[in-house]
Design a protein around this motif. Structure first.
Motif, short mmCIF file in Angstrom:
data_model
loop_
_atom_site.label_atom_id
_atom_site.label_comp_id
_atom_site.label_asym_id
_atom_site.label_seq_id
_atom_site.Cartn_x
_atom_site.Cartn_y
_atom_site.Cartn_z
N LEU A 41 -52.69 85.57 26.40
CA LEU A 41 -53.29 84.25 26.61
C LEU A 41 -54.34 83.85 25.54
CD1 LEU A 41 -53.98 82.03 28.77
CD2 LEU A 41 -55.80 83.58 29.81
N TYR A 42 -55.28 84.72 24.99
CA TYR A 42 -55.93 84.59 23.74
C TYR A 42 -55.29 84.01 22.61
CZ TYR A 42 -58.92 85.04 19.86
OH TYR A 42 -59.60 84.83 18.71
N LEU A 43 -54.05 84.46 22.36
CA LEU A 43 -53.39 84.03 21.11
C LEU A 43 -52.72 82.66 21.43
CD1 LEU A 43 -51.55 87.29 20.19
CD2 LEU A 43 -53.28 86.26 18.91
N ALA A 44 -52.56 82.33 22.57
CA ALA A 44 -51.98 80.77 23.00
C ALA A 44 -53.15 80.04 22.73
CB ALA A 44 -51.36 80.82 24.34
N CYS A 45 -54.23 80.33 23.11
CA CYS A 45 -55.53 79.56 22.83
C CYS A 45 -55.85 79.20 21.53
CB CYS A 45 -56.44 79.96 23.63
SG CYS A 45 -56.52 79.96 25.74
N LEU A 46 -55.62 80.40 20.57
CA LEU A 46 -56.03 80.60 19.27
C LEU A 46 -55.33 79.76 18.27
CD1 LEU A 46 -57.93 81.91 16.90
CD2 LEU A 46 -56.15 83.77 16.66
N THR A 47 -54.04 79.85 18.54
CA THR A 47 -53.02 78.98 17.56
C THR A 47 -53.33 77.56 17.52
OG1 THR A 47 -51.41 80.98 17.97
CG2 THR A 47 -50.64 78.56 17.21
N VAL B 60 -65.59 66.64 5.94
CA VAL B 60 -65.33 67.89 6.50
C VAL B 60 -65.85 68.13 7.88
CG1 VAL B 60 -65.35 70.39 6.35
CG2 VAL B 60 -64.55 69.32 4.38
N LEU B 61 -67.10 67.72 7.98
CA LEU B 61 -67.87 68.06 9.14
C LEU B 61 -67.36 67.04 10.23
CD1 LEU B 61 -71.47 68.55 7.94
CD2 LEU B 61 -69.87 70.28 9.16
N HIS B 62 -67.25 65.94 9.61
CA HIS B 62 -66.63 64.97 10.63
C HIS B 62 -65.08 65.18 11.16
CE1 HIS B 62 -64.66 61.02 11.93
NE2 HIS B 62 -65.59 60.68 12.65
N GLY B 63 -64.25 65.84 10.11
CA GLY B 63 -63.24 66.25 10.85
C GLY B 63 -63.10 67.38 11.81
N LEU B 64 -63.99 68.15 11.61
CA LEU B 64 -64.34 69.36 12.50
C LEU B 64 -64.78 69.03 13.72
CD1 LEU B 64 -65.89 72.01 10.25
CD2 LEU B 64 -63.43 72.20 11.05
N PHE B 65 -65.88 67.97 13.81
CA PHE B 65 -66.30 67.40 14.96
C PHE B 65 -65.41 66.66 15.96
CE2 PHE B 65 -70.59 67.17 12.72
CZ PHE B 65 -71.05 68.47 13.02
N THR B 66 -64.40 65.81 15.10
CA THR B 66 -63.34 65.28 16.03
C THR B 66 -62.30 66.17 16.58
OG1 THR B 66 -63.79 63.43 14.05
CG2 THR B 66 -61.72 63.28 15.55
N ALA B 67 -62.07 67.05 15.82
CA ALA B 67 -60.92 68.14 16.01
C ALA B 67 -61.38 68.96 17.17
CB ALA B 67 -60.45 69.14 15.04
N LEU B 68 -62.76 69.09 17.49
CA LEU B 68 -63.28 69.83 18.24
C LEU B 68 -63.85 69.10 19.91
CD1 LEU B 68 -65.60 72.20 16.29
CD2 LEU B 68 -63.64 72.85 17.74
N GLU B 69 -63.98 67.77 19.54
CA GLU B 69 -64.33 66.92 20.87
C GLU B 69 -63.51 66.97 21.87
OE1 GLU B 69 -66.87 63.49 22.09
OE2 GLU B 69 -66.59 65.77 21.58
N GLY B 70 -64.13 67.22 23.15
CA GLY B 70 -63.54 67.57 24.37
C GLY B 70 -63.18 68.88 24.54
N ARG B 71 -63.63 69.93 23.49
CA ARG B 71 -63.25 71.41 23.67
C ARG B 71 -64.35 72.08 22.54
NH1 ARG B 71 -57.69 73.06 20.66
NH2 ARG B 71 -58.00 71.62 18.60
N ARG B 72 -65.53 71.82 22.38
CA ARG B 72 -66.26 72.17 21.61
C ARG B 72 -66.63 73.93 21.47
NH1 ARG B 72 -71.19 67.46 22.10
NH2 ARG B 72 -69.77 65.70 22.19
N ASP B 73 -66.41 74.41 22.72
CA ASP B 73 -66.44 75.66 22.58
C ASP B 73 -65.34 76.53 21.88
OD1 ASP B 73 -68.87 76.53 24.44
OD2 ASP B 73 -67.59 75.05 25.74
N ALA B 74 -64.33 75.83 21.46
CA ALA B 74 -63.00 76.38 20.91
C ALA B 74 -63.51 76.71 19.52
CB ALA B 74 -61.93 75.21 20.74
#
Length: 210
Positions: A64-70, A98-112
């Motif tokens: 389950l963790y690996l399915a989340c990690l990928t 780079v920071l904007h790219g990271l924030f955008t990728a994490l929006e909606g799932r910041r804990d990821a």
């Protein structure tokens, strides 16, 4: 007509949708609490399914963790690569892209972010090795970027680049952690805030002299 079991989850929900729900819940649980403290029962309870059904979908806790990690690891790497390639006249500096790219990728799932940077993974496990490989890939990109920035400023000591790579990882982690506690902040607002902080840092250093 009933929906075939192979194509639907519980209560008639399509299996693909149920899997997305489970992965979203598991990603948040792993990100918030770490691998060691996260239980399959807690993930199942959040979505309203049984532990056996979750095991049927994803297998063990490690699976389950690996399915989340990928998707997390792939998404962050894609975001960094895209940001680093987007240079050109009028483009923001690489760190802000780079920071904007990271924030955008994490929006909606910041804990990821903390699924990837999880210190509680069992040493030597498949999960730990897979997460380490993603972190190494992120670090390789950061090392390339920091070396280029330092070279452009006239500094070519490889130890400087190595130190800055470590500092960059810590900065990104600290910013994401702060962002989690300020849910009203959008990726754009975070990027603008970082630009102000970087500008303030440069002004402070310039005011103090070399």
């Amino acid at each position: 007509m009933t929906t075939p079991q192979s194509r639907a989850g519980t209560k008639g929900m399509p299996r693909a949708e149920r899997e997305r729900q489970l992965l979203a819940a598991a990603t948040e649980e792993f990100g918030r609490h770490g691998y060691e403290a996260t239980t399959v029962a807690a993930v199942a309870a959040r979505v309203g399914v049984t532990k056996p059904l979750l095991h049927q979908y994803f297998g063990s806790k490690q699976d389950l963790y690996l399915a989340c990690l990928t998707p997390v690891g792939d998404g962050l790497l894609d975001a960094v690569r895209t940001a680093m390639a987007a240079h050109g006249p009028g483009a923001p500096p690489t760190p802000l892209r780079v920071l904007h790219g990271l924030f955008t990728a994490l929006e909606g799932r910041r804990d990821a972010w903390f699924v990837l940077y999880d210190a509680t993974l069992p040493p030597g496990s498949v999960a730990a090795r897979r997460a380490a490989s993603y972190r190494a890939a992120v670090d390789d990109l950061a090392a390339t970027g920091t070396a280029e920035l330092l070279h452009g400023a006239g500094f070519d000591d490889p130890l400087d680049a190595d130190a800055l790579t470590y500092a960059w990882r810590g900065l990104a982690t600290a910013l994401v952690r702060w962002w989690i506690h300020h849910p009203e902040q959008t990726p754009e607002a975070m990027t603008e805030r970082c630009a102000r902080l970087f500008a303030a840092g440069r002004a402070i250093v310039a005011a103090d002299g070399p």
